[in-house]
Design a protein around this motif. Structure first.
Motif, PDB file in Angstrom:
ATOM      1  N   GLY A  71       4.563   9.021   4.737  1.00 39.30           N
ATOM      2  CA  GLY A  71       3.956   7.718   4.431  1.00 39.30           C
ATOM      3  C   GLY A  71       5.042   6.652   4.409  1.00 39.30           C
ATOM      4  N   ALA A  92       3.351  20.902   3.992  1.00 43.28           N
ATOM      5  CA  ALA A  92       4.342  21.771   3.354  1.00 43.28           C
ATOM      6  C   ALA A  92       3.599  22.569   2.280  1.00 43.28           C
ATOM      7  CB  ALA A  92       5.441  20.928   2.737  1.00 43.28           C
ATOM      8  N   GLU A 152       2.804   2.129  -8.151  1.00 40.83           N
ATOM      9  CA  GLU A 152       1.994   2.383  -6.948  1.00 40.83           C
ATOM     10  C   GLU A 152       1.997   1.074  -6.196  1.00 40.83           C
ATOM     11  OE1 GLU A 152      -1.779   3.764  -8.376  1.00 40.83           O
ATOM     12  OE2 GLU A 152      -0.874   5.524  -9.282  1.00 40.83           O
ATOM     13  N   ALA A 153       3.044   0.814  -5.453  1.00 43.06           N
ATOM     14  CA  ALA A 153       3.203  -0.472  -4.784  1.00 43.06           C
ATOM     15  C   ALA A 153       3.997  -0.276  -3.499  1.00 43.06           C
ATOM     16  CB  ALA A 153       3.906  -1.462  -5.693  1.00 43.06           C
ATOM     17  N   LEU A 183      -0.698   1.916   4.134  1.00 42.47           N
ATOM     18  CA  LEU A 183      -1.941   1.977   3.363  1.00 42.47           C
ATOM     19  C   LEU A 183      -2.563   0.602   3.065  1.00 42.47           C
ATOM     20  CD1 LEU A 183      -1.183   4.807   0.747  1.00 42.47           C
ATOM     21  CD2 LEU A 183      -2.161   4.983   3.021  1.00 42.47           C
ATOM     22  N   PRO A 184      -1.759  -0.457   2.771  1.00 41.09           N
ATOM     23  CA  PRO A 184      -2.412  -1.710   2.341  1.00 41.09           C
ATOM     24  C   PRO A 184      -3.521  -2.230   3.261  1.00 41.09           C
ATOM     25  CG  PRO A 184      -0.094  -1.817   1.802  1.00 41.09           C
ATOM     26  CD  PRO A 184      -0.285  -0.549   2.603  1.00 41.09           C
ATOM     27  N   TRP A 227       1.347  -7.183  -4.410  1.00 45.09           N
ATOM     28  CA  TRP A 227       0.428  -8.255  -4.017  1.00 45.09           C
ATOM     29  C   TRP A 227      -0.951  -7.649  -3.774  1.00 45.09           C
ATOM     30  CZ3 TRP A 227       2.532  -5.376  -0.173  1.00 45.09           C
ATOM     31  CH2 TRP A 227       1.706  -5.089   0.913  1.00 45.09           C
TER      32      TRP A 227
HETATM   33  C1  LIG Z   1      -6.075   1.366   0.122  1.00 43.97           C
HETATM   34  C2  LIG Z   1      -4.746   0.963  -0.449  1.00 43.97           C
HETATM   35  C3  LIG Z   1      -4.374  -0.372  -0.448  1.00 43.97           C
HETATM   36  C4  LIG Z   1      -3.146  -0.761  -0.986  1.00 43.97           C
HETATM   37  N1  LIG Z   1      -2.810  -2.078  -0.995  1.00 43.97           N
HETATM   38  C5  LIG Z   1      -1.622  -2.469  -1.526  1.00 43.97           C
HETATM   39  C6  LIG Z   1      -1.259  -3.850  -1.564  1.00 43.97           C
HETATM   40  O1  LIG Z   1      -2.016  -4.723  -1.138  1.00 43.97           O
HETATM   41  N2  LIG Z   1      -0.069  -4.186  -2.097  1.00 43.97           N
HETATM   42  C7  LIG Z   1       0.816  -3.257  -2.584  1.00 43.97           C
HETATM   43  O2  LIG Z   1       1.901  -3.608  -3.054  1.00 43.97           O
HETATM   44  N3  LIG Z   1       0.495  -1.918  -2.555  1.00 43.97           N
HETATM   45  C8  LIG Z   1      -0.697  -1.525  -2.046  1.00 43.97           C
HETATM   46  N4  LIG Z   1      -1.043  -0.191  -2.033  1.00 43.97           N
HETATM   47  C9  LIG Z   1      -0.093   0.788  -2.566  1.00 43.97           C
HETATM   48  C10 LIG Z   1       0.935   1.197  -1.512  1.00 43.97           C
HETATM   49  O3  LIG Z   1       0.369   1.234  -0.244  1.00 43.97           O
HETATM   50  C11 LIG Z   1       1.494   2.552  -1.909  1.00 43.97           C
HETATM   51  O4  LIG Z   1       2.152   2.374  -3.152  1.00 43.97           O
HETATM   52  C12 LIG Z   1       2.487   3.111  -0.896  1.00 43.97           C
HETATM   53  O5  LIG Z   1       1.896   3.224   0.382  1.00 43.97           O
HETATM   54  C13 LIG Z   1       2.949   4.478  -1.360  1.00 43.97           C
HETATM   55  O6  LIG Z   1       3.767   5.034  -0.395  1.00 43.97           O
HETATM   56  P1  LIG Z   1       4.236   6.559  -0.530  1.00 43.97           P
HETATM   57  O7  LIG Z   1       5.083   6.834   0.660  1.00 43.97           O
HETATM   58  O8  LIG Z   1       4.775   6.811  -1.876  1.00 43.97           O
HETATM   59  O9  LIG Z   1       2.877   7.379  -0.453  1.00 43.97           O
HETATM   60  P2  LIG Z   1       1.862   7.540   0.786  1.00 43.97           P
HETATM   61  O10 LIG Z   1       1.921   6.342   1.654  1.00 43.97           O
HETATM   62  O11 LIG Z   1       0.579   7.962   0.175  1.00 43.97           O
HETATM   63  O12 LIG Z   1       2.493   8.745   1.603  1.00 43.97           O
HETATM   64  C14 LIG Z   1       2.516  10.045   1.113  1.00 43.97           C
HETATM   65  C15 LIG Z   1       2.271  10.970   2.264  1.00 43.97           C
HETATM   66  O13 LIG Z   1       2.587  12.293   1.887  1.00 43.97           O
HETATM   67  C16 LIG Z   1       1.685  13.161   2.502  1.00 43.97           C
HETATM   68  N5  LIG Z   1       1.730  14.457   1.809  1.00 43.97           N
HETATM   69  C17 LIG Z   1       1.348  14.740   0.539  1.00 43.97           C
HETATM   70  N6  LIG Z   1       1.537  16.060   0.283  1.00 43.97           N
HETATM   71  C18 LIG Z   1       2.050  16.614   1.410  1.00 43.97           C
HETATM   72  C19 LIG Z   1       2.450  17.931   1.783  1.00 43.97           C
HETATM   73  N7  LIG Z   1       2.353  18.975   0.921  1.00 43.97           N
HETATM   74  N8  LIG Z   1       2.927  18.150   3.033  1.00 43.97           N
HETATM   75  C20 LIG Z   1       3.038  17.117   3.912  1.00 43.97           C
HETATM   76  N9  LIG Z   1       2.676  15.853   3.617  1.00 43.97           N
HETATM   77  C21 LIG Z   1       2.189  15.607   2.386  1.00 43.97           C
HETATM   78  C22 LIG Z   1       0.360  12.410   2.399  1.00 43.97           C
HETATM   79  O14 LIG Z   1      -0.591  12.881   3.313  1.00 43.97           O
HETATM   80  C23 LIG Z   1       0.810  10.980   2.718  1.00 43.97           C
HETATM   81  O15 LIG Z   1       0.740  10.699   4.089  1.00 43.97           O
HETATM   82  C24 LIG Z   1      -2.274   0.219  -1.515  1.00 43.97           C
HETATM   83  C25 LIG Z   1      -2.655   1.573  -1.523  1.00 43.97           C
HETATM   84  C26 LIG Z   1      -3.878   1.936  -1.006  1.00 43.97           C
HETATM   85  C27 LIG Z   1      -4.317   3.387  -1.042  1.00 43.97           C
END
Ligand SMILES: Cc1cc2nc3c(=O)[nH]c(=O)nc-3n(C[C@H](O)[C@H](O)[C@H](O)COP(=O)(O)OP(=O)(O)OC[C@H]3O[C@@H](n4cnc5c(N)ncnc54)[C@H](O)[C@@H]3O)c2cc1C
Length: 410
Positions: free
Chosen positions: A12, A82, A292-293, A44-45, A322
């Motif tokens: 992600g 994984a 969660e941002a 995701l946003p 935002w």
């Molecule tokens: C609908 C939505 C709208 C949003 N809008 C905003 C916004 O407007 N502004 C803002 O600041 N934030 C926003 N956010 C929050 C922001 O997008 C998230 O905080 C950010 O994307 C988190 O990134 P990450 O890499 O931690 O997690 P993610 O982007 O969720 O990535 C984690 C990845 O790990 C993968 N994964 C999990 N377990 C395993 C495994 N065992 N093996 C392989 N892969 C695995 C998942 O499938 C996923 O693809 C939003 C979130 C959502 C859901």
């Protein structure tokens, strides 16, 4: 293991940016990016916003496309969840049984949508992935009545998108108000008013008793005896950090995977970044938080990558968030709940900008809502004031004649 390189689980925001940063910082060894979904890494946003409102069937909003993955020589494995980590042997085991050895490992596994406790066998839709977004979008037909449970960011962004698509929307929030966590009341009220103006039926202090029906003929049963008939029910009631792998291999968990200020877990060769981890924030007296941002995930991915290469950098970026709803953008920098009082600056045309101050007068957060072109620059300056741990004169913060830039210089 001689052929072990850098391994990232979770493709992600945090994982993809970590992979790019490793290359940008000169790592020439192998980088394996493990994703469980059948897509290249995507943002995701847009899922609750542009993906819902686009006129044509949208593609996943890709962060790293195939040509970039090849150009950066990233070994991208997907869909390939994984299954476990053997920290002793320094390897990740995939669902297929294949073992991937690592020198350093980054867990960037994000979070998953919290299931609704009262759901029972009801068909409730949730939003976390592109597949979820496609399933929801297909139900947002003009004239359809959409029941949204949860008046937090996801629920309200979906309400705005659904109403823009011509749906009738009812939002049900259990708490006495919408956006109860970390959002100043004045801003939450502006958002609530905007939703009502769009025709959204926004109800707070509601208790759900159960559900009835199936498919596109469902009802939400309320404790006061009333029922809401709708074509689809979507719940946005929070997210749970994805810690299964970390827990199973014995890493410390504390509201997510526990990391130190350099994003290292309780195992020195394993790091974590993004929504899945909690970290001590140096700007806020080491208080442990989980965010969660989007920007936090992207920046932590970069910091974790640097530290996997031995940089020893502390992560202390100002939290930043935002939300886009209708023509409004809400922006928050810092942690509003670290403040004891606030002062506002009038930006004209009904726009205001609020500064949140700690007991000792330190600026700990800033918040505003309006058209993004009017507030984005000011929020960036406020972020710089927060990062410098300044104690600005509240009168100067309130006076729109005094530019924020000049306070930075002071
Ligand atoms: C609908 C939505 C709208 C949003 N809008 C905003 C916004 O407007 N502004 C803002 O600041 N934030 C926003 N956010 C929050 C922001 O997008 C998230 O905080 C950010 O994307 C988190 O990134 P990450 O890499 O931690 O997690 P993610 O982007 O969720 O990535 C984690 C990845 O790990 C993968 N994964 C999990 N377990 C395993 C495994 N065992 N093996 C392989 N892969 C695995 C998942 O499938 C996923 O693809 C939003 C979130 C959502 C859901």
């Amino acid at each position: 293991m001689s052929d072990a390189g850098m391994v990232i689980v979770g493709a992600g925001e945090a994982g993809a940016n970590a992979a790019l940063t490793l290359r940008d910082k000169g790592w020439t060894g192998s980088i394996t990016l493990i994703g469980e979904q059948p897509h290249a890494p995507y943002e995701l946003p847009p899922l609750s916003k542009a993906v819902m409102t686009a006129a044509d069937e949208p593609a996943a909003p890709t962060i790293l496309d195939e040509s970039r993955i090849r150009e950066k020589n990233i070994d991208f494995r997907a869909p390939s969840p994984a299954a476990s980590i053997d920290a002793g042997k320094h390897c990740v085991v995939l669902d297929s049984g294949k073992q991937i050895p690592y020198q350093k490992l980054l867990l960037a596994t994000g979070a998953r949508a919290r299931p609704l406790a009262a759901a029972g066998s009801a068909e409730i839709l949730y939003l976390r992935s592109f597949a979820d977004a496609q399933a929801i979008r297909a139900r947002l037909l003009p004239g359809a009545h959409i029941g949204i449970i949860g008046g937090g960011f996801i629920g309200l962004e979906l309400a705005a998108s659904a109403s823009q698509r011509g749906c009738r929307v009812t939002v049900l929030e259990m708490a006495p108000d919408i956006l109860m966590r970390g959002v100043p009341r004045e801003l939450a009220d502006i958002i609530g008013t905007r939703h009502r103006k769009a025709g959204v039926d926004l109800r707070t202090g509601v208790t759900i008793r159960g559900f009835a029906g199936a498919g596109s003929r469902q009802s939400i049963l309320l404790a006061d005896g009333s029922r809401i008939d709708c074509e689809a029910i979507i719940a946005g009631v929070g997210a749970i950090p994805e810690t299964k792998l970390a827990e199973a291999c014995g890493l410390r968990i504390e509201n997510g995977i526990r990391v130190d200020e350099q994003l290292m877990t309780s195992e020195p060769d394993i790091f974590a970044a993004g929504d899945c981890c909690s970290f001590p924030h140096a700007l806020y007296d080491g208080r442990r938080i989980r965010l969660e941002a989007w920007r936090n995930a992207r920046d932590q991915g970069a910091t974790a990558a640097a530290n996997m290469l031995g940089a020893g950098v502390t992560y202390d970026a100002v939290p930043s968030f935002w939300s886009d709803q209708y023509e409004l953008t809400l922006r928050i920098a810092g942690l509003t709940d670290a403040a004891s009082h606030s002062v506002s600056r009038d930006l004209g045309e009904g726009l205001s900008f609020t500064f949140h101050l700690a007991e000792d007068g330190r600026l700990v957060a800033a918040s505003s809502i309006g058209p993004d072109s009017r507030i984005a620059k000011e929020i960036r300056l406020a972020e710089m004031l927060i990062a410098k741990r300044l104690h600005p004169d509240p009168k100067a913060l309130m006076s729109s004649d005094i530019r924020l830039k000049s306070l930075l210089a002071a």
